[in-house]
Design a protein around this motif. Sequence first.
Motif, PDB file in Angstrom:
ATOM      1  N   MET A 131      80.902  83.967  83.227  1.00 53.15           N
ATOM      2  CA  MET A 131      80.253  85.064  83.954  1.00 53.15           C
ATOM      3  C   MET A 131      80.842  85.110  85.352  1.00 53.15           C
ATOM      4  N   ALA A 132      80.911  86.311  85.917  1.00 54.14           N
ATOM      5  CA  ALA A 132      81.396  86.462  87.289  1.00 54.14           C
ATOM      6  C   ALA A 132      80.283  87.012  88.166  1.00 54.14           C
ATOM      7  N   MET A 133      80.219  86.495  89.373  1.00 54.53           N
ATOM      8  CA  MET A 133      79.224  86.942  90.358  1.00 54.53           C
ATOM      9  C   MET A 133      79.971  87.439  91.587  1.00 54.53           C
ATOM     10  N   GLU A 134      79.868  88.731  91.863  1.00 52.48           N
ATOM     11  CA  GLU A 134      80.493  89.308  93.054  1.00 52.48           C
ATOM     12  C   GLU A 134      79.489  89.253  94.192  1.00 52.48           C
ATOM     13  N   GLU A 188      84.329  90.117 100.931  1.00 48.38           N
ATOM     14  CA  GLU A 188      83.799  90.034  99.575  1.00 48.38           C
ATOM     15  C   GLU A 188      84.398  88.830  98.864  1.00 48.38           C
ATOM     16  N   VAL A 189      83.520  88.075  98.219  1.00 49.17           N
ATOM     17  CA  VAL A 189      83.967  86.908  97.461  1.00 49.17           C
ATOM     18  C   VAL A 189      83.352  86.981  96.069  1.00 49.17           C
ATOM     19  N   SER A 190      83.926  86.217  95.159  1.00 53.73           N
ATOM     20  CA  SER A 190      83.307  86.149  93.835  1.00 53.73           C
ATOM     21  C   SER A 190      83.382  84.719  93.335  1.00 53.73           C
ATOM     22  N   LEU A 191      82.444  84.421  92.451  1.00 54.16           N
ATOM     23  CA  LEU A 191      82.442  83.112  91.806  1.00 54.16           C
ATOM     24  C   LEU A 191      82.516  83.347  90.303  1.00 54.16           C
ATOM     25  N   VAL A 192      83.491  82.709  89.682  1.00 49.21           N
ATOM     26  CA  VAL A 192      83.618  82.769  88.224  1.00 49.21           C
ATOM     27  C   VAL A 192      83.265  81.383  87.696  1.00 49.21           C
ATOM     28  N   LEU A 223      76.825  91.338  88.911  1.00 54.73           N
ATOM     29  CA  LEU A 223      77.171  90.307  87.937  1.00 54.73           C
ATOM     30  C   LEU A 223      77.929  90.947  86.797  1.00 54.73           C
ATOM     31  N   ALA A 224      78.898  90.213  86.251  1.00 56.77           N
ATOM     32  CA  ALA A 224      79.628  90.700  85.076  1.00 56.77           C
ATOM     33  C   ALA A 224      79.574  89.616  83.997  1.00 56.77           C
ATOM     34  N   PRO A 225      78.937  89.918  82.857  1.00 56.30           N
ATOM     35  CA  PRO A 225      78.803  88.916  81.801  1.00 56.30           C
ATOM     36  C   PRO A 225      80.063  88.830  80.940  1.00 56.30           C
ATOM     37  N   ARG A 226      81.160  88.469  81.580  1.00 51.39           N
ATOM     38  CA  ARG A 226      82.472  88.465  80.897  1.00 51.39           C
ATOM     39  C   ARG A 226      83.514  87.897  81.846  1.00 51.39           C
ATOM     40  N   VAL A 227      84.724  87.734  81.283  1.00 49.91           N
ATOM     41  CA  VAL A 227      85.854  87.404  82.156  1.00 49.91           C
ATOM     42  C   VAL A 227      86.054  88.564  83.128  1.00 49.91           C
ATOM     43  N   HIS A 228      86.644  88.233  84.286  1.00 47.70           N
ATOM     44  CA  HIS A 228      86.592  89.206  85.386  1.00 47.70           C
ATOM     45  C   HIS A 228      87.918  89.287  86.115  1.00 47.70           C
ATOM     46  N   ASN A 229      88.221  90.468  86.610  1.00 48.32           N
ATOM     47  CA  ASN A 229      89.479  90.703  87.322  1.00 48.32           C
ATOM     48  C   ASN A 229      89.701  89.711  88.473  1.00 48.32           C
ATOM     49  N   SER A 230      88.638  89.321  89.142  1.00 47.67           N
ATOM     50  CA  SER A 230      88.818  88.402  90.279  1.00 47.67           C
ATOM     51  C   SER A 230      89.099  86.975  89.816  1.00 47.67           C
ATOM     52  N   GLY A 231      89.089  86.750  88.486  1.00 48.99           N
ATOM     53  CA  GLY A 231      89.459  85.439  87.959  1.00 48.99           C
ATOM     54  C   GLY A 231      90.839  85.429  87.329  1.00 48.99           C
ATOM     55  N   HIS A 232      91.582  86.524  87.466  1.00 53.08           N
ATOM     56  CA  HIS A 232      92.908  86.575  86.830  1.00 53.08           C
ATOM     57  C   HIS A 232      93.893  85.565  87.416  1.00 53.08           C
ATOM     58  N   TRP A 233      93.689  85.191  88.681  1.00 56.94           N
ATOM     59  CA  TRP A 233      94.595  84.205  89.303  1.00 56.94           C
ATOM     60  C   TRP A 233      94.593  82.890  88.544  1.00 56.94           C
ATOM     61  N   THR A 234      93.522  82.602  87.814  1.00 52.89           N
ATOM     62  CA  THR A 234      93.445  81.309  87.109  1.00 52.89           C
ATOM     63  C   THR A 234      94.487  81.199  86.002  1.00 52.89           C
ATOM     64  N   GLN A 235      95.060  82.321  85.578  1.00 51.49           N
ATOM     65  CA  GLN A 235      96.128  82.253  84.560  1.00 51.49           C
ATOM     66  C   GLN A 235      97.315  81.446  85.063  1.00 51.49           C
ATOM     67  N   ALA A 236      97.620  81.599  86.342  1.00 58.38           N
ATOM     68  CA  ALA A 236      98.744  80.849  86.906  1.00 58.38           C
ATOM     69  C   ALA A 236      98.260  79.648  87.704  1.00 58.38           C
ATOM     70  N   GLY A 237      97.050  79.752  88.230  1.00 56.98           N
ATOM     71  CA  GLY A 237      96.631  78.798  89.254  1.00 56.98           C
ATOM     72  C   GLY A 237      95.715  77.682  88.812  1.00 56.98           C
ATOM     73  N   ALA A 238      95.319  77.661  87.542  1.00 54.92           N
ATOM     74  CA  ALA A 238      94.401  76.610  87.105  1.00 54.92           C
ATOM     75  C   ALA A 238      94.833  76.072  85.745  1.00 54.92           C
ATOM     76  N   SER A 239      94.549  74.799  85.503  1.00 54.03           N
ATOM     77  CA  SER A 239      94.964  74.176  84.236  1.00 54.03           C
ATOM     78  C   SER A 239      94.249  74.813  83.054  1.00 54.03           C
ATOM     79  N   ILE A 240      93.035  75.293  83.285  1.00 55.40           N
ATOM     80  CA  ILE A 240      92.297  76.035  82.249  1.00 55.40           C
ATOM     81  C   ILE A 240      91.986  77.390  82.866  1.00 55.40           C
ATOM     82  N   ASN A 241      92.512  78.456  82.286  1.00 57.68           N
ATOM     83  CA  ASN A 241      92.236  79.756  82.899  1.00 57.68           C
ATOM     84  C   ASN A 241      90.897  80.297  82.408  1.00 57.68           C
ATOM     85  N   GLN A 242      90.415  81.353  83.054  1.00 56.93           N
ATOM     86  CA  GLN A 242      89.065  81.852  82.737  1.00 56.93           C
ATOM     87  C   GLN A 242      88.946  82.315  81.288  1.00 56.93           C
TER      88      GLN A 242
END
Length: 362
Positions: free
Chosen positions: A227-230, A165-169, A243-262
């Motif tokens: 939006m998140a797409m599982e 399973e993968v997701s795209l945020v 689909l989730a029309p919001r910030v999503h649990n599978s994007g939580h890594w971006t808090q530490a891992g990306a310059s701009i988090n979800q």
Amino acid sequence: MRQSSPPIWVLGAGQLGAMLQTAGRPLALDVRPVDIEAAEVPRLEAGDLVTAEREQWPPTPVTDALSQHPRFINSRVFGRLADRKTQKALIDELGLATAPWAPVDQSTQAAELHQKFGERVLLKRRTGGYDGRGQHWLHQSRQDEIPDDWHEQAIAEQAINFDEEVSLVGARDAQGRCVFYPLTLNLHLNGILMGSAAALARLSHLQKQAEQMLEALLQHLNYVGVMAMECFRVGDRLLINELAPRVHNSGHWTQAGASINQFELHLRAIAGLPLGQPRLKGQSLMVNLVGTERNDQWLSVPGAELVWYGKEVRPGRKVGHINLVAADASDLELSLKQLQPLLPEVYKSVIDWLLSQLPQTP
Ligand code: ATP
Ligand code: MG
């Protein structure tokens, strides 16, 4: 001199609302999550912005006030995506690949579903399901019947024998520009997300495919925000799960891992700020804390970034997550090995799974 931004009200005051609020602070965005059961309805001004941390809500004085505000972003999208039947119809309408499905009407029989989809059929509640709740399996060999109160209230899906399973945020701004994070690989146990890893080189050949699918949806809906797409990965093909029309649990890594988090990305989009392009800080991992008592020793693990939601711990309830990011996979390996004995036994398989995703170091 720029004008100060209006308050951004969030329908819902759970962890997603709290993390949106945190993300707003460095930009001096005044993000105000609102408990949907609050007795007092906040006074909203005409120029305020309203967003949501959830895709559906019961009617309460607060949800009525927020959802009827003229600047409730994406107001027409929520109803359509919160009902799996209309969500699936939308995905079909755009010709995007998804798990084959059928509505469950008053007269639908299990036998006709098995004829279409085979031995195992998954019933999903049209609304209200999350973390694997609201699912019901039908097995042809057991001659399972559709439970009475699932008629009209559910859709039926073919059981997908997916590889993983993968997701795209991603996010779209009001001018139609889109940005995406790399695909995230997700581990679900009993329908609940337990771990994520991003970015993985072995999934990069699927990135364009995923972006085209999500972008088609975002543009069609004139959507603004994250939006998140599982998806299920079946070979080299992605099938949209939901689909989730919001910030999503599978994007939580971006808090530490990306310059701009979800969370910041969502706020930038709805506040009309430049979206920018998130830069990655290394290999990211996330461990979801589900029904787990807090252990302060997690904080001793090198690189571990704990987000604890401050909720009462109950079985199956998401109560926090731990992010790890490093340029070097061997650092992540050491951290995971230190973390594992500090977590309950059930996490062994989650940690092993995360370890197995790390790029092999020579
Ligand atoms: P969420 O908390 O993400 O909103 P959910 O409970 O609403 O989840 P889904 O995401 O549709 O519902 O399903 C939860 C999990 O159940 C999926 O991540 C997947 O592991 C499994 N699942 C869902 N649909 C199928 C299917 N058609 N075939 C096989 N497994 C499935
Ligand atoms: Mg899901």
